[in-house]
Write a protein that holds these residues in place. Structure first.
Motif, PDB file in Angstrom:
ATOM      1  N   GLY A 104       0.878  -1.406  -0.165  1.00  0.00           N
ATOM      2  CA  GLY A 104       0.181   0.056   0.039  1.00  0.00           C
ATOM      3  C   GLY A 104       0.909   1.495  -0.047  1.00  0.00           C
ATOM      4  O   GLY A 104       0.429   2.196  -0.425  1.00  0.00           O
TER       5      GLY A 104
ATOM      6  N   CYS B 248      -2.354   3.662   9.138  1.00  0.00           N
ATOM      7  CA  CYS B 248      -1.336   4.068   8.085  1.00  0.00           C
ATOM      8  C   CYS B 248      -0.225   4.849   8.581  1.00  0.00           C
ATOM      9  O   CYS B 248       0.804   4.890   7.478  1.00  0.00           O
TER      10      CYS B 248
ATOM     11  N   VAL C 244      -7.028  -1.010  -1.920  1.00  0.00           N
ATOM     12  CA  VAL C 244      -5.652   0.038  -1.656  1.00  0.00           C
ATOM     13  C   VAL C 244      -5.575   0.978  -2.854  1.00  0.00           C
ATOM     14  O   VAL C 244      -4.747   1.262  -3.661  1.00  0.00           O
TER      15      VAL C 244
ATOM     16  N   PRO D 269      -7.717   6.094   0.414  1.00  0.00           N
ATOM     17  CA  PRO D 269      -6.891   7.486   0.090  1.00  0.00           C
ATOM     18  C   PRO D 269      -5.689   7.021  -0.203  1.00  0.00           C
ATOM     19  O   PRO D 269      -4.748   7.765  -0.284  1.00  0.00           O
ATOM     20  N   CYS D 270      -5.217   5.665  -0.409  1.00  0.00           N
ATOM     21  CA  CYS D 270      -3.821   5.205  -0.450  1.00  0.00           C
ATOM     22  C   CYS D 270      -2.930   5.710  -1.583  1.00  0.00           C
ATOM     23  O   CYS D 270      -1.782   6.210  -1.293  1.00  0.00           O
TER      24      CYS D 270
ATOM     25  N   GLY E 147      -0.708  -2.018   8.606  1.00  0.00           N
ATOM     26  CA  GLY E 147      -1.873  -0.814   8.843  1.00  0.00           C
ATOM     27  C   GLY E 147      -3.048  -1.597   9.465  1.00  0.00           C
ATOM     28  O   GLY E 147      -3.840  -0.871  10.481  1.00  0.00           O
TER      29      GLY E 147
ATOM     30  N   THR F 285      -4.755   7.223  10.006  1.00  0.00           N
ATOM     31  CA  THR F 285      -5.790   5.961  10.246  1.00  0.00           C
ATOM     32  C   THR F 285      -5.607   5.373   8.813  1.00  0.00           C
ATOM     33  O   THR F 285      -5.056   5.811   7.804  1.00  0.00           O
ATOM     34  N   CYS F 286      -5.887   4.029   9.052  1.00  0.00           N
ATOM     35  CA  CYS F 286      -5.918   3.099   7.552  1.00  0.00           C
ATOM     36  C   CYS F 286      -7.561   2.979   7.535  1.00  0.00           C
ATOM     37  O   CYS F 286      -8.408   2.289   8.166  1.00  0.00           O
ATOM     38  N   ASP F 287      -8.121   3.566   6.431  1.00  0.00           N
ATOM     39  CA  ASP F 287      -9.592   3.445   6.197  1.00  0.00           C
ATOM     40  C   ASP F 287      -9.977   3.220   4.577  1.00  0.00           C
ATOM     41  O   ASP F 287     -10.407   4.164   4.052  1.00  0.00           O
ATOM     42  N   PRO F 288      -9.246   2.172   3.957  1.00  0.00           N
ATOM     43  CA  PRO F 288      -9.575   2.226   2.620  1.00  0.00           C
ATOM     44  C   PRO F 288     -10.841   2.046   2.006  1.00  0.00           C
ATOM     45  O   PRO F 288     -11.553   1.026   2.492  1.00  0.00           O
TER      46      PRO F 288
ATOM     47  N   ARG G 135      -2.298   9.424  -1.075  1.00  0.00           N
ATOM     48  CA  ARG G 135      -1.314   9.411   0.078  1.00  0.00           C
ATOM     49  C   ARG G 135      -0.015   9.169  -0.141  1.00  0.00           C
ATOM     50  O   ARG G 135       1.285   9.858   0.310  1.00  0.00           O
TER      51      ARG G 135
ATOM     52  N   GLU H 226       2.427   2.256   7.711  1.00  0.00           N
ATOM     53  CA  GLU H 226       2.709   2.105   6.418  1.00  0.00           C
ATOM     54  C   GLU H 226       3.267   3.390   5.536  1.00  0.00           C
ATOM     55  O   GLU H 226       4.363   3.390   5.456  1.00  0.00           O
ATOM     56  N   VAL H 227       2.267   4.227   5.252  1.00  0.00           N
ATOM     57  CA  VAL H 227       2.732   5.456   4.500  1.00  0.00           C
ATOM     58  C   VAL H 227       3.669   6.397   5.263  1.00  0.00           C
ATOM     59  O   VAL H 227       4.705   6.718   4.923  1.00  0.00           O
TER      60      VAL H 227
ATOM     61  N   GLU I  78      -7.764  -0.779   9.058  1.00  0.00           N
ATOM     62  CA  GLU I  78      -7.821  -1.671   7.675  1.00  0.00           C
ATOM     63  C   GLU I  78      -8.928  -2.482   7.867  1.00  0.00           C
ATOM     64  O   GLU I  78      -9.349  -3.396   7.049  1.00  0.00           O
TER      65      GLU I  78
HETATM   66  S1  SF4 Z   1      -4.908   3.422   4.015  1.00  0.00           S
HETATM   67 FE1  SF4 Z   1      -4.254   2.349   2.451  1.00  0.00          FE
HETATM   68  S2  SF4 Z   1      -1.958   2.718   2.447  1.00  0.00           S
HETATM   69 FE2  SF4 Z   1      -2.747   3.218   4.130  1.00  0.00          FE
HETATM   70  S3  SF4 Z   1      -2.389   1.435   5.512  1.00  0.00           S
HETATM   71 FE3  SF4 Z   1      -4.567   1.454   4.711  1.00  0.00          FE
HETATM   72  S4  SF4 Z   1      -4.361   0.127   2.943  1.00  0.00           S
HETATM   73 FE4  SF4 Z   1      -2.429   0.828   3.317  1.00  0.00          FE
END
Ligand code: SF4
Length: 316
Positions: free
Chosen positions: A152, A202, A251, A254-255, A197, A243-246, A258, A205-206, A304
């Motif tokens: 991601g 997030c 993905v 907002p991935c 995540g 936050t992680c809120d796909p 971001r 991750e990001v 997630e």
């Molecule tokens: S928002 Fe997307 S990039 Fe960020 S942790 Fe969640 S799945 Fe991964």
């Protein structure tokens, strides 16, 4: 994943169910997430210790990696770099829509073309956007990318390195050294906190991808060990709580955006750190600990599950 062991007659003799809980960790679903965690990759497990090693020996972070690995590491990182470059180049050359119900159009190609029309300062920012979008869109459509530190967040490090290799003509050797440093910082977070995540949101991750890219770019621009550490610290600190809120569990939103913003933020962090004398109050190790605690304090809606945040608002 369910594993079944069969005997010669095809009868099941044993079964094993194991879950990927993100960030490379596995679980048997018995609250045992830590049981399968990797052993430390290198003999020092905090950035502070590694930084002290650098200062004591007059070496850089990438030299610590080189000293810990066998000589195959540079061929391996060359392959990583080639895969990253291929993902950028495929992504900026591909148009169309991403798979899934969001019908999200790929943007890297138009961002790349439009960026060319601007003056250098804005153009370089637009190029970085386009490279990050390119890799993230490749990830969203099942293309081959490098997990850095996750899929991601895979657009950030290649975007920054590709931009620096193109616009500043850094040699392949210097890029490989920068990649080694990026990996070192990612490993510190993975070992001491999390890059999942699902576990910390997030920011893990990001936010970590941004820290890795910040460290790599600061090294390329000649940063000292403390400036590099400062750049990475800022890269992560300014994503704390994210936050992680796909949306729809994909993905994509907002991935993808971001990744583009984090790539530019990494370049800002390196510039900010390089303007400084390297002294700063919050250490990278501290911010890793804070990120872990913040992640554990986040409600699971934002980790997630696609049940909170943008995923809730947009997915309905
Ligand atoms: S928002 Fe997307 S990039 Fe960020 S942790 Fe969640 S799945 Fe991964």
């Amino acid at each position: 994943m369910l594993f079944k062991a069969l005997d010669a007659a095809g009868r099941i003799t044993e079964e094993w169910t194991v879950y990927s809980v993100g960030g490379g960790a596995l679980s048997e679903g018995k609250g045992d997430e830590d049981a399968f965690r990797d052993a430390p990759v290198y003999d020092l497990t905090t950035l502070r210790e590694i930084q002290q090693w650098c200062v004591r020996n007059g070496r850089g972070y990438w030299e610590y990696v080189g000293q810990q690995e066998d000589e195959g590491i540079w061929d391996y990182l060359r392959e990583v770099w080639q895969t990253m470059q291929a993902a950028v180049e495929r992504g900026i050359d591909t148009e169309g829509v991403l798979p899934g119900p969001l019908n999200l159009a790929r943007k890297a190609s138009t961002y790349h073309i439009k960026a060319r029309a601007y003056r250098p300062a804005i153009q370089s920012r637009g190029m970085v956007y386009s490279y990050a979008l390119a890799v993230s869109e490749e990830n969203a459509s099942g293309g081959t990318i490098v997990t850095a530190p996750t899929c991601g967040a895979s657009g950030v490090v290649p975007a920054v390195l590709y931009h620096l290799a193109k616009a500043h003509e850094f040699s392949e050797t210097k890029i490989l050294h920068a990649l080694a440093t990026a990996g070192l910082f990612g490993n510190i977070v993975k070992f001491n906190a999390s890059i999942s995540g699902a576990e910390v949101g997030c920011q893990g991750e990001v936010g970590v991808a941004c820290a890795m890219a910040s460290a790599a770019s600061c090294q390329l621009f000649g940063g000292s060990p403390s400036q590099i550490e400062y750049a990475a610290e800022m890269g992560l600190e300014h994503h704390l709580g994210m936050t992680c809120d796909p949306v729809c569990g994909l993905v994509q939103i907002p991935c993808i955006e971001r990744n583009a913003f984090a790539a530019c933020r990494a370049l800002d962090a390196q510039l900010y750190a390089n303007f400084s004398d390297g002294n700063h109050q919050v250490s990278f190790d501290h911010v890793v600990e804070v990120m872990k605690q913040t992640g554990h304090d986040l409600p699971s809606l934002y980790k997630e599950t696609s049940e909170g945040g943008l995923a809730k608002e947009m997915g309905e």
